[in-house]
Design an enzyme around this catalytic site. Structure first.
Site, PDB file in Angstrom:
ATOM      1  N   ASN A   1      -4.685  -5.786   8.136  1.00 32.21           N
ATOM      2  CA  ASN A   1      -4.762  -6.640   9.325  1.00 32.21           C
ATOM      3  C   ASN A   1      -6.108  -6.546  10.035  1.00 32.21           C
ATOM      4  OD1 ASN A   1      -4.364  -6.492  12.525  1.00 32.21           O
ATOM      5  ND2 ASN A   1      -3.156  -8.172  11.690  1.00 32.21           N
TER       6      ASN A   1
ATOM      7  N   GLY B   1       2.929  -2.970  15.721  1.00 29.16           N
ATOM      8  CA  GLY B   1       2.560  -2.625  14.351  1.00 29.16           C
ATOM      9  C   GLY B   1       1.415  -1.635  14.279  1.00 29.16           C
ATOM     10  N   ASP B   2       1.209  -1.105  13.104  1.00 33.48           N
ATOM     11  CA  ASP B   2       0.049  -0.277  12.757  1.00 33.48           C
ATOM     12  C   ASP B   2       0.022  -0.289  11.221  1.00 33.48           C
ATOM     13  OD1 ASP B   2      -1.956   1.763  14.164  1.00 33.48           O
ATOM     14  OD2 ASP B   2      -1.286   2.768  12.353  1.00 33.48           O
TER      15      ASP B   2
ATOM     16  N   LYS C   1       3.332   2.561  25.220  1.00 36.72           N
ATOM     17  CA  LYS C   1       2.969   1.401  24.393  1.00 36.72           C
ATOM     18  C   LYS C   1       2.122   1.898  23.249  1.00 36.72           C
ATOM     19  CE  LYS C   1       2.610  -2.962  23.443  1.00 36.72           C
ATOM     20  NZ  LYS C   1       3.160  -2.607  22.098  1.00 36.72           N
TER      21      LYS C   1
ATOM     22  N   THR D   1      -7.066  -7.353  17.008  1.00 32.13           N
ATOM     23  CA  THR D   1      -7.786  -6.079  16.839  1.00 32.13           C
ATOM     24  C   THR D   1      -9.142  -6.343  16.183  1.00 32.13           C
ATOM     25  OG1 THR D   1      -5.646  -5.020  16.562  1.00 32.13           O
ATOM     26  CG2 THR D   1      -7.582  -3.706  16.026  1.00 32.13           C
TER      27      THR D   1
ATOM     28  N   LYS E   1       3.252   6.394  20.257  1.00 31.48           N
ATOM     29  CA  LYS E   1       3.052   6.032  18.846  1.00 31.48           C
ATOM     30  C   LYS E   1       4.253   6.531  18.073  1.00 31.48           C
ATOM     31  CE  LYS E   1      -0.207   4.100  16.333  1.00 31.48           C
ATOM     32  NZ  LYS E   1      -1.291   3.169  16.750  1.00 31.48           N
TER      33      LYS E   1
HETATM   34  P1  NDP Z   1      -2.758  -2.308   7.351  1.00 33.91           P
HETATM   35  O1  NDP Z   1      -1.587  -1.596   6.840  1.00 33.91           O
HETATM   36  O2  NDP Z   1      -2.692  -3.767   7.576  1.00 33.91           O
HETATM   37  O3  NDP Z   1      -4.030  -2.030   6.450  1.00 33.91           O
HETATM   38  C1  NDP Z   1      -4.460  -0.742   6.207  1.00 33.91           C
HETATM   39  C2  NDP Z   1      -5.646  -0.783   5.271  1.00 33.91           C
HETATM   40  O4  NDP Z   1      -6.235   0.506   5.190  1.00 33.91           O
HETATM   41  C3  NDP Z   1      -5.260  -1.146   3.841  1.00 33.91           C
HETATM   42  O5  NDP Z   1      -6.342  -1.795   3.218  1.00 33.91           O
HETATM   43  C4  NDP Z   1      -4.999   0.225   3.227  1.00 33.91           C
HETATM   44  O6  NDP Z   1      -5.104   0.264   1.832  1.00 33.91           O
HETATM   45  C5  NDP Z   1      -6.092   1.036   3.872  1.00 33.91           C
HETATM   46  N1  NDP Z   1      -5.678   2.435   3.942  1.00 33.91           N
HETATM   47  C6  NDP Z   1      -4.608   2.933   4.611  1.00 33.91           C
HETATM   48  N2  NDP Z   1      -4.505   4.253   4.419  1.00 33.91           N
HETATM   49  C7  NDP Z   1      -5.528   4.579   3.623  1.00 33.91           C
HETATM   50  C8  NDP Z   1      -5.961   5.789   3.066  1.00 33.91           C
HETATM   51  N3  NDP Z   1      -5.323   6.941   3.311  1.00 33.91           N
HETATM   52  N4  NDP Z   1      -7.084   5.769   2.288  1.00 33.91           N
HETATM   53  C9  NDP Z   1      -7.726   4.607   2.032  1.00 33.91           C
HETATM   54  N5  NDP Z   1      -7.356   3.424   2.534  1.00 33.91           N
HETATM   55  C10 NDP Z   1      -6.279   3.411   3.307  1.00 33.91           C
HETATM   56  O7  NDP Z   1      -3.125  -1.555   8.721  1.00 33.91           O
HETATM   57  P2  NDP Z   1      -4.053  -2.054   9.933  1.00 33.91           P
HETATM   58  O8  NDP Z   1      -5.137  -2.922   9.443  1.00 33.91           O
HETATM   59  O9  NDP Z   1      -3.146  -2.536  11.002  1.00 33.91           O
HETATM   60  O10 NDP Z   1      -4.639  -0.662  10.444  1.00 33.91           O
HETATM   61  C11 NDP Z   1      -5.910  -0.172  10.006  1.00 33.91           C
HETATM   62  C12 NDP Z   1      -6.436   0.830  11.030  1.00 33.91           C
HETATM   63  O11 NDP Z   1      -6.587   0.171  12.305  1.00 33.91           O
HETATM   64  C13 NDP Z   1      -5.530   2.035  11.321  1.00 33.91           C
HETATM   65  O12 NDP Z   1      -6.349   3.148  11.621  1.00 33.91           O
HETATM   66  C14 NDP Z   1      -4.763   1.614  12.579  1.00 33.91           C
HETATM   67  O13 NDP Z   1      -4.308   2.719  13.308  1.00 33.91           O
HETATM   68  C15 NDP Z   1      -5.879   0.878  13.314  1.00 33.91           C
HETATM   69  N6  NDP Z   1      -5.458  -0.070  14.346  1.00 33.91           N
HETATM   70  C16 NDP Z   1      -4.592  -1.081  14.092  1.00 33.91           C
HETATM   71  C17 NDP Z   1      -4.246  -1.982  15.081  1.00 33.91           C
HETATM   72  C18 NDP Z   1      -3.367  -3.142  14.830  1.00 33.91           C
HETATM   73  O14 NDP Z   1      -3.194  -3.942  15.756  1.00 33.91           O
HETATM   74  N7  NDP Z   1      -2.817  -3.322  13.654  1.00 33.91           N
HETATM   75  C19 NDP Z   1      -4.778  -1.833  16.446  1.00 33.91           C
HETATM   76  C20 NDP Z   1      -5.749  -0.792  16.596  1.00 33.91           C
HETATM   77  C21 NDP Z   1      -6.054   0.063  15.570  1.00 33.91           C
HETATM   78  P3  NDP Z   1      -3.757   0.343   0.942  1.00 33.91           P
HETATM   79  O15 NDP Z   1      -3.101  -0.991   1.121  1.00 33.91           O
HETATM   80  O16 NDP Z   1      -4.249   0.610  -0.429  1.00 33.91           O
HETATM   81  O17 NDP Z   1      -2.943   1.470   1.516  1.00 33.91           O
HETATM   82  O1  2IT Z   2      -3.598   1.564  17.496  1.00 30.13           O
HETATM   83  C1  2IT Z   2      -3.248   0.563  18.145  1.00 30.13           C
HETATM   84  O2  2IT Z   2      -3.776   0.278  19.228  1.00 30.13           O
HETATM   85  C2  2IT Z   2      -2.196  -0.296  17.596  1.00 30.13           C
HETATM   86  N1  2IT Z   2      -1.737  -0.058  16.489  1.00 30.13           N
HETATM   87  C3  2IT Z   2      -1.673  -1.452  18.395  1.00 30.13           C
HETATM   88  C4  2IT Z   2      -0.647  -0.998  19.383  1.00 30.13           C
HETATM   89  C5  2IT Z   2       0.062  -2.087  20.132  1.00 30.13           C
HETATM   90  O3  2IT Z   2       0.967  -1.721  20.897  1.00 30.13           O
HETATM   91  O4  2IT Z   2      -0.268  -3.267  19.994  1.00 30.13           O
END
Ligand code: NDP
Ligand code: 2IT
Length: 449
Positions: free
Chosen positions: A243, A168-169, A93, A212, A129
């Site tokens: 997100n 998603g991520d 997952k 999250t 992943k």
């Molecule tokens: P999104 O794609 O929704 O948002 C990502 C954000 O981070 C955007 O604002 C983006 O800016 C910025 N970003 C991405 N890459 C870079 C970079 N190299 N340098 C600067 N800014 C950057 O992703 P999420 O919000 O889903 O994910 C954010 C983090 O949270 C990640 O580390 C992900 O692994 C983690 N995560 C996500 C989960 C989920 O349920 N979605 C769960 C647990 C962890 P821009 O649009 O300009 O690229």
């Molecule tokens: O990093 C993470 O935990 C996620 N992007 C969510 C993974 C998931 O299966 O909901």
């Protein structure tokens, strides 16, 4: 820890030799080894079975071609991946990331972290992943759809509701999950809960989009509460505007904090007046619908815009890095500490570098690693899987209550394994050990497989 430092460096060197040029993966492994090697030193059942090294080797990795046609009819080629890391406690997952930086090192680090995180949620989910070096920025909806269809045509051979359930991520939200779900259904001819983060109309769970960020704030409340403190009137900086950042900000506002920054890869906005609900609604529309840049916030609300900068030099009480790995480095940690920041809670995966975390530890600042504080997302994915299996859907309140309970349990588990003294908990140690024990015991019970 120093009496084990030789064992730790030997172990890390060994893994480094097997995985050259995988700096992010090695960073994640080293952080775990630093706490797990001392923990297992007097536990032959883990030490003699070489269980930590086994955990560092993915059960399986898929890497494949993703050809797709852009709107001009030109052929584009991307690379797709799925890392199936560990299935000891449940089906693989973990999310899918679409970002030009995606490579095997990044996905292996994420899958490795995911294994520990999923174990912490208390739900039966293994670690995985995947993703692609596809860049959704600047692509039309049709291009994104064609890419998702091509990606899923291949990925569908390796996943399934009982084997591997992606979500998603970065770069993968509701739109992409929808396109990929549609293609999976078409290719496999079955309607199953093979992905999470689905729309409500076709098997999604309430609160999954929020989970999250909400979970990260629930976790930080537990940490603050342990120190007899709260979010009320705290000045907070958040990085990212995707997100995780959006729903972290939403829940912070609901808890009486003042949030003064958000960012994207172009730069940081600094709003001294504070981001309120109306301004947050603008960010959601800007990012989720118009797919614009955070700079537009500064233009609209007359806030400062720091081009090319991260938020870490802004004065604050608390910081929530919610963008990406290694976005907060030791110099940033120094300026946070100097400016009086009390705690850092990771919403992203591995946003803080190892030396930044060391600095927080030296100054006894609160710090929670992503595998604990961002586990609410995957935990709610686990709840979505349960609802799909039951063919039921729970109410918003039911899911939110379960999420709160899970974050509270994770916190308690971290305290059990990471408490240093009455006031200080090493959440890195706590999360690693708590996550490790369940997976290691399940692996040992299942034999050398
Ligand atoms: P999104 O794609 O929704 O948002 C990502 C954000 O981070 C955007 O604002 C983006 O800016 C910025 N970003 C991405 N890459 C870079 C970079 N190299 N340098 C600067 N800014 C950057 O992703 P999420 O919000 O889903 O994910 C954010 C983090 O949270 C990640 O580390 C992900 O692994 C983690 N995560 C996500 C989960 C989920 O349920 N979605 C769960 C647990 C962890 P821009 O649009 O300009 O690229
Ligand atoms: O990093 C993470 O935990 C996620 N992007 C969510 C993974 C998931 O299966 O909901």
């Amino acid at each position: 820890m120093s009496s084990h430092s030789n064992d730790i460096s030997q172990f890390v060197d060994h893994i480094a030799k097997k995985n050259p040029n995988e700096s992010e993966f090695l960073q994640a492994v080293e952080e775990v080894a630093e706490t797990i090697i001392p923990f297992i030193a007097d536990k032959p059942k883990y030490k003699d079975s070489n269980i930590l090294e086994t955990m560092c080797e993915p059960e399986r990795v898929f890497m494949f071609r993703v050809p797709w046609l852009n709107d001009k009819g030109e052929v584009n080629i991307n690379r797709g991946y799925r890392v199936q890391m560990n299935s000891a406690i449940g089906p693989y997952k973990g999310g899918l990331r679409f970002h030009p930086s995606v490579n095997l090192s990044i996905l292996k680090f994420l899958a490795f972290e995911q294994t520990f995180k999923n174990s912490l949620t208390t739900l039966p989910m293994g670690g995985g992943k995947g993703g692609s070096d596809f860049d959704p920025k600047g692509k039309s909806d049709n291009e994104v759809m064609r890419f998702c269809q091509s990606f899923m045509t291949e990925l569908s051979k390796y996943i399934g509701q009982f084997t591997d359930v992606p979500a998603g991520d970065i770069g993968v939200g509701g739109r992409e999950i929808g396109y990929m779900f549609g293609q999976y259904k078409r290719v496999q001819g079955e309607f199953t809960g093979v992905l999470t983060g689905k729309g409500l109309e076709y098997g999604g769970s309430l609160i999954r989009p929020e989970a999250t960020g909400y979970g990260c704030v629930y976790f930080s409340k537990e940490v603050l509460n342990f120190r007899n403190d709260s979010l009320e009137n705290k000045t907070v900086i958040v990085s990212g505007s995707g997100n995780v950042a959006q729903f972290t900000v939403e829940k912070l506002l609901q808890n009486g904090a003042k949030v003064v920054s958000m960012s994207d890869s172009g730069g940081t906005i600094y709003d001294k007046e504070g981001i309120n609900e109306e301004k947050l609604a603008f960010v959601k529309e800007l990012k989720n619908v118009k797919r614009g840049r955070i700079k537009e916030y500064a233009d609209k609300f007359n806030a400062e815009y720091h081009e090319g900068k991260t938020p870490w030099d802004i004065e604050c009480d608390l910081a929530y890095p919610c963008a990406t790995q290694n976005e907060l480095q030791v110099e940033d940690a120094k300026s946070l500490q100097k400016n009086g920041c009390l705690g850092v809670f990771e919403g992203a995966n591995m946003p803080c570098t190892a030396d930044a975390i060391e600095l927080f530890r030296e100054h006894k600042m609160m710090f929670s690693p992503g595998k604990a504080s961002n586990a609410g997302g995957v935990a709610t994915s686990g709840l979505e899987m349960s609802q799909n299996s039951l063919r039921l859907s729970w109410t918003r309140e039911e899911v939110d209550e379960k999420l709160k309970g899970i974050m509270k349990d994770i916190h308690e588990n971290c305290v059990n394994h990471g408490k240093v003294d009455k006031e200080f908990v090493d959440y890195v140690k706590g999360a690693n050990i708590a996550g490790f024990v369940k997976v290691a015991d399940a692996m040992l019970a299942q034999g050398c497989v």
